[in-house]
Design a protein around this motif. Structure first.
Motif, PDB file in Angstrom:
ATOM      1  N   PRO A 176      27.135  72.992  45.629  1.00  0.00           N
ATOM      2  CA  PRO A 176      25.391  73.046  46.581  1.00  0.00           C
ATOM      3  C   PRO A 176      25.563  71.343  47.658  1.00  0.00           C
ATOM      4  O   PRO A 176      24.301  71.638  48.825  1.00  0.00           O
ATOM      5  CB  PRO A 176      24.247  72.894  45.903  1.00  0.00           C
ATOM      6  CG  PRO A 176      25.455  71.655  44.208  1.00  0.00           C
ATOM      7  CD  PRO A 176      26.761  71.911  44.449  1.00  0.00           C
ATOM      8  N   ASN A 177      26.079  70.474  47.699  1.00  0.00           N
ATOM      9  CA  ASN A 177      25.733  69.606  48.179  1.00  0.00           C
ATOM     10  C   ASN A 177      26.714  68.300  48.851  1.00  0.00           C
ATOM     11  O   ASN A 177      26.753  67.959  49.207  1.00  0.00           O
ATOM     12  CB  ASN A 177      24.896  68.699  46.847  1.00  0.00           C
ATOM     13  CG  ASN A 177      25.935  67.971  45.932  1.00  0.00           C
ATOM     14  OD1 ASN A 177      26.473  68.566  45.612  1.00  0.00           O
ATOM     15  ND2 ASN A 177      25.923  66.865  46.009  1.00  0.00           N
ATOM     16  N   ASP A 178      27.914  68.991  48.790  1.00  0.00           N
ATOM     17  CA  ASP A 178      28.975  68.409  49.785  1.00  0.00           C
ATOM     18  C   ASP A 178      29.454  68.638  50.613  1.00  0.00           C
ATOM     19  O   ASP A 178      29.704  69.978  51.308  1.00  0.00           O
ATOM     20  CB  ASP A 178      30.314  68.586  48.955  1.00  0.00           C
ATOM     21  CG  ASP A 178      30.399  67.908  47.282  1.00  0.00           C
ATOM     22  OD1 ASP A 178      29.709  67.658  47.264  1.00  0.00           O
ATOM     23  OD2 ASP A 178      31.426  67.803  46.816  1.00  0.00           O
ATOM     24  N   ILE A 179      29.572  67.872  52.374  1.00  0.00           N
ATOM     25  CA  ILE A 179      30.007  68.519  53.650  1.00  0.00           C
ATOM     26  C   ILE A 179      30.718  67.909  53.800  1.00  0.00           C
ATOM     27  O   ILE A 179      31.583  66.412  52.823  1.00  0.00           O
ATOM     28  CB  ILE A 179      28.828  67.683  54.221  1.00  0.00           C
ATOM     29  CG1 ILE A 179      27.556  68.242  53.597  1.00  0.00           C
ATOM     30  CG2 ILE A 179      29.194  67.951  56.109  1.00  0.00           C
ATOM     31  CD1 ILE A 179      26.067  68.200  55.511  1.00  0.00           C
ATOM     32  N   LEU A 180      32.120  68.891  53.952  1.00  0.00           N
ATOM     33  CA  LEU A 180      33.368  68.487  54.827  1.00  0.00           C
ATOM     34  C   LEU A 180      33.709  69.299  55.040  1.00  0.00           C
ATOM     35  O   LEU A 180      32.981  69.597  56.256  1.00  0.00           O
ATOM     36  CB  LEU A 180      34.246  69.323  53.365  1.00  0.00           C
ATOM     37  CG  LEU A 180      34.476  68.954  51.745  1.00  0.00           C
ATOM     38  CD1 LEU A 180      33.226  68.977  51.068  1.00  0.00           C
ATOM     39  CD2 LEU A 180      35.481  70.078  50.681  1.00  0.00           C
ATOM     40  N   ALA A 181      34.906  67.512  55.981  1.00  0.00           N
ATOM     41  CA  ALA A 181      35.163  68.030  57.467  1.00  0.00           C
ATOM     42  C   ALA A 181      36.796  67.362  56.979  1.00  0.00           C
ATOM     43  O   ALA A 181      37.236  66.991  56.239  1.00  0.00           O
ATOM     44  CB  ALA A 181      34.854  66.689  57.937  1.00  0.00           C
ATOM     45  N   GLY A 182      36.973  68.075  58.464  1.00  0.00           N
ATOM     46  CA  GLY A 182      39.011  68.226  57.789  1.00  0.00           C
ATOM     47  C   GLY A 182      39.288  68.712  56.054  1.00  0.00           C
ATOM     48  O   GLY A 182      40.112  67.444  55.659  1.00  0.00           O
ATOM     49  N   GLY A 183      38.774  68.816  55.765  1.00  0.00           N
ATOM     50  CA  GLY A 183      39.406  69.103  53.696  1.00  0.00           C
ATOM     51  C   GLY A 183      38.457  68.413  52.916  1.00  0.00           C
ATOM     52  O   GLY A 183      39.337  68.011  51.670  1.00  0.00           O
ATOM     53  N   LYS A 184      38.133  67.238  53.868  1.00  0.00           N
ATOM     54  CA  LYS A 184      37.812  65.832  53.103  1.00  0.00           C
ATOM     55  C   LYS A 184      36.927  65.762  52.996  1.00  0.00           C
ATOM     56  O   LYS A 184      35.052  66.237  53.974  1.00  0.00           O
ATOM     57  CB  LYS A 184      38.448  65.151  53.031  1.00  0.00           C
ATOM     58  CG  LYS A 184      39.868  64.427  53.028  1.00  0.00           C
ATOM     59  CD  LYS A 184      40.821  63.801  53.576  1.00  0.00           C
ATOM     60  CE  LYS A 184      41.622  63.819  53.619  1.00  0.00           C
ATOM     61  NZ  LYS A 184      42.693  62.665  54.265  1.00  0.00           N
ATOM     62  N   LYS A 185      35.491  64.814  51.611  1.00  0.00           N
ATOM     63  CA  LYS A 185      33.959  65.056  51.615  1.00  0.00           C
ATOM     64  C   LYS A 185      33.718  64.063  52.543  1.00  0.00           C
ATOM     65  O   LYS A 185      34.565  62.893  53.052  1.00  0.00           O
ATOM     66  CB  LYS A 185      33.714  64.929  50.288  1.00  0.00           C
ATOM     67  CG  LYS A 185      32.498  64.041  49.839  1.00  0.00           C
ATOM     68  CD  LYS A 185      32.311  64.714  48.421  1.00  0.00           C
ATOM     69  CE  LYS A 185      30.508  64.271  48.083  1.00  0.00           C
ATOM     70  NZ  LYS A 185      30.174  64.972  47.244  1.00  0.00           N
ATOM     71  N   ILE A 186      33.179  64.223  53.788  1.00  0.00           N
ATOM     72  CA  ILE A 186      32.261  63.120  54.246  1.00  0.00           C
ATOM     73  C   ILE A 186      31.011  62.980  53.953  1.00  0.00           C
ATOM     74  O   ILE A 186      30.042  61.662  54.543  1.00  0.00           O
ATOM     75  CB  ILE A 186      32.115  63.773  55.746  1.00  0.00           C
ATOM     76  CG1 ILE A 186      32.263  62.607  56.743  1.00  0.00           C
ATOM     77  CG2 ILE A 186      31.385  64.749  56.622  1.00  0.00           C
ATOM     78  CD1 ILE A 186      32.247  63.035  58.296  1.00  0.00           C
ATOM     79  N   CYS A 187      30.113  63.901  53.450  1.00  0.00           N
ATOM     80  CA  CYS A 187      28.841  63.503  52.774  1.00  0.00           C
ATOM     81  C   CYS A 187      28.765  64.219  52.071  1.00  0.00           C
ATOM     82  O   CYS A 187      28.687  65.013  51.741  1.00  0.00           O
ATOM     83  CB  CYS A 187      27.746  63.934  54.041  1.00  0.00           C
ATOM     84  SG  CYS A 187      26.116  64.190  53.695  1.00  0.00           S
ATOM     85  N   GLY A 188      27.483  63.377  50.724  1.00  0.00           N
ATOM     86  CA  GLY A 188      26.985  64.356  49.557  1.00  0.00           C
ATOM     87  C   GLY A 188      25.659  63.666  49.933  1.00  0.00           C
ATOM     88  O   GLY A 188      25.163  63.057  50.634  1.00  0.00           O
ATOM     89  N   ILE A 189      24.973  64.336  48.623  1.00  0.00           N
ATOM     90  CA  ILE A 189      23.180  65.064  49.160  1.00  0.00           C
ATOM     91  C   ILE A 189      22.811  64.405  47.212  1.00  0.00           C
ATOM     92  O   ILE A 189      23.696  65.186  46.732  1.00  0.00           O
ATOM     93  CB  ILE A 189      22.532  65.862  49.532  1.00  0.00           C
ATOM     94  CG1 ILE A 189      22.922  65.407  51.128  1.00  0.00           C
ATOM     95  CG2 ILE A 189      21.475  65.896  49.421  1.00  0.00           C
ATOM     96  CD1 ILE A 189      23.087  66.898  51.854  1.00  0.00           C
TER      97      ILE A 189
END
Ligand code: BT5
Length: 335
Positions: A176-189
């Motif tokens: 519900p809360n992970d933002i991934l860019a290029g397949g890796k986590k860049i942001c968490g909420i």
């Protein structure tokens, strides 16, 4: 008073404003103006003084601060009050305290680093000094506790949009809360709430975005799984031939994050949560995928088929039947 002076300097930049004009307009003595200029310099504003021409704002502080985050932000609710600290244990912890004391909705608590940054379920959020964005927003949505997921949905959509604006790449959201860019986590909420049986008293939505960490900056266990805005820009070649500051600074990223959040949260409060869910779905890295999650001590596998209007994940279980998941850890095959 010093911020009134700062506003006038900003309006005239890169030109000078005379001490006389400042003191007349603000109806204070020249000594007060001079003292305020000294205080602003102490806050790392570069201000040039000339005995003939007065004062000129030459450069902003390198680190963000509450005034710069809020100056001309143009939001409706988010950022009505902004607190910025160089270091905090956790912005969520302070925001919860302020919320319990009755602070205004939209209050933002941001920090340059966190000594006890938190993820969900007691996990840690790595929050090194000056390398990320760590902020929490106090919300008072008129929703039932069971609908709280819509806040995380709205915040993750806002964060994904802000990150895309900064990287020029398209990020995706893992429920519900992970933002991934290029397949890796860049942001968490991390959304936390205080509620009664049928209503939310307040929610604190904490957002952490990795800004300038390069691979070597992450702890060993995150090196293959985490990324940052500048690391993505460097590896996508988007900074090649561009000045080093081509990516927006942390201040600009914070401001665009707050603006995006203002839009998505306004949609939720105006009863347009369905639109937010629809936009969120188009970025989902979870929907349509084979997933597994823990439930009642065991693990259930299935296919993620939908998100409800409240932000629950609907799963078609391998053993038959459907399940709506509220929270917990979901593993997505292939991610
Ligand atoms: C999250 O939890 O992703 C929510 C993170 C929320 C952080 C913000 S910062 C501002 C506010 N104040 C706080 O104290 N918290 C919020 P979760 O899904 O549980 O993920 C945590 C896991 O992500 C950790 O166990 C690590 O595996 C990984 N992780 C930790 N730090 C990371 C980082 N900087 N970048 C990428 N992954 C990280």
């Amino acid at each position: 008073m010093k911020y009134e002076i700062l506003k006038m300097l900003k309006e005239s930049a890169p030109g000078f404003v005379s001490g006389e004009v400042l003191s007349k307009r603000l109806d204070v003595s020249r000594t007060v103006v001079w003292k305020c200029i000294g205080e602003l310099k102490g806050e790392n504003y570069k201000i040039e003084s000339s005995s003939k021409k007065g004062y000129r704002l030459a450069a902003l502080p390198e680190e963000p601060n509450g005034f710069e985050i809020g100056y001309g932000l143009g939001t409706g609710v988010i950022g009505r009050e902004i607190f910025y600290y160089d270091k905090l244990d956790s912005t969520n912890t302070l925001a919860k305290k302020l919320a319990a004391e009755g602070c205004i909705e939209g209050t933002v608590v941001a920090a340059g680093s966190q000594t006890a940054g938190r993820g969900r379920l007691g996990r840690t959020w790595e929050s090194p000094e000056g390398k990320g964005i760590y902020l929490s927003v106090v919300l008072r949505p008129a929703i039932a506790p069971s609908e709280i997921h819509i806040i995380t949905i709205a915040a993750s959509l806002a964060a994904a949009r802000a990150i895309d604006g900064a990287t020029g790449l398209e990020s995706g959201i893992k429920w519900p809360n992970d933002i991934l860019a290029g397949g890796k986590k860049i942001c968490g909420i991390l959304t936390e709430m205080n509620c009664e049986t049928d209503r939310v008293n307040y929610a604190v939505c904490g957002i952490g975005i990795n800004y300038s960490q390069m691979t070597g900056d992450f702890p060993e266990e995150l090196k293959d799984r985490a990324t940052s805005v500048l690391s993505l820009k460097a590896s996508s070649g988007k900074t090649e031939g561009m000045p080093a500051d081509a990516a927006p600074g942390r201040l600009e990223l914070i401001r665009s994050l707050l603006r995006e959040l203002d839009l998505t949260y306004a949609a939720v409060t105006k009863g347009m949560g369905q639109d937010i869910v629809r936009l969120w779905k188009s970025r989902s890295l979870t929907l349509g995928k084979e997933i597994s999650f823990s439930s009642g001590g065991g693990t259930i596998s299935g296919r993620a088929i939908d998100i409800t209007g409240e932000g629950r994940l609907v799963v078609e279980c391998d053993g038959g039947g459907k399940k709506e998941i509220l929270s917990g850890e979901v593993s997505v095959r292939g991610l």
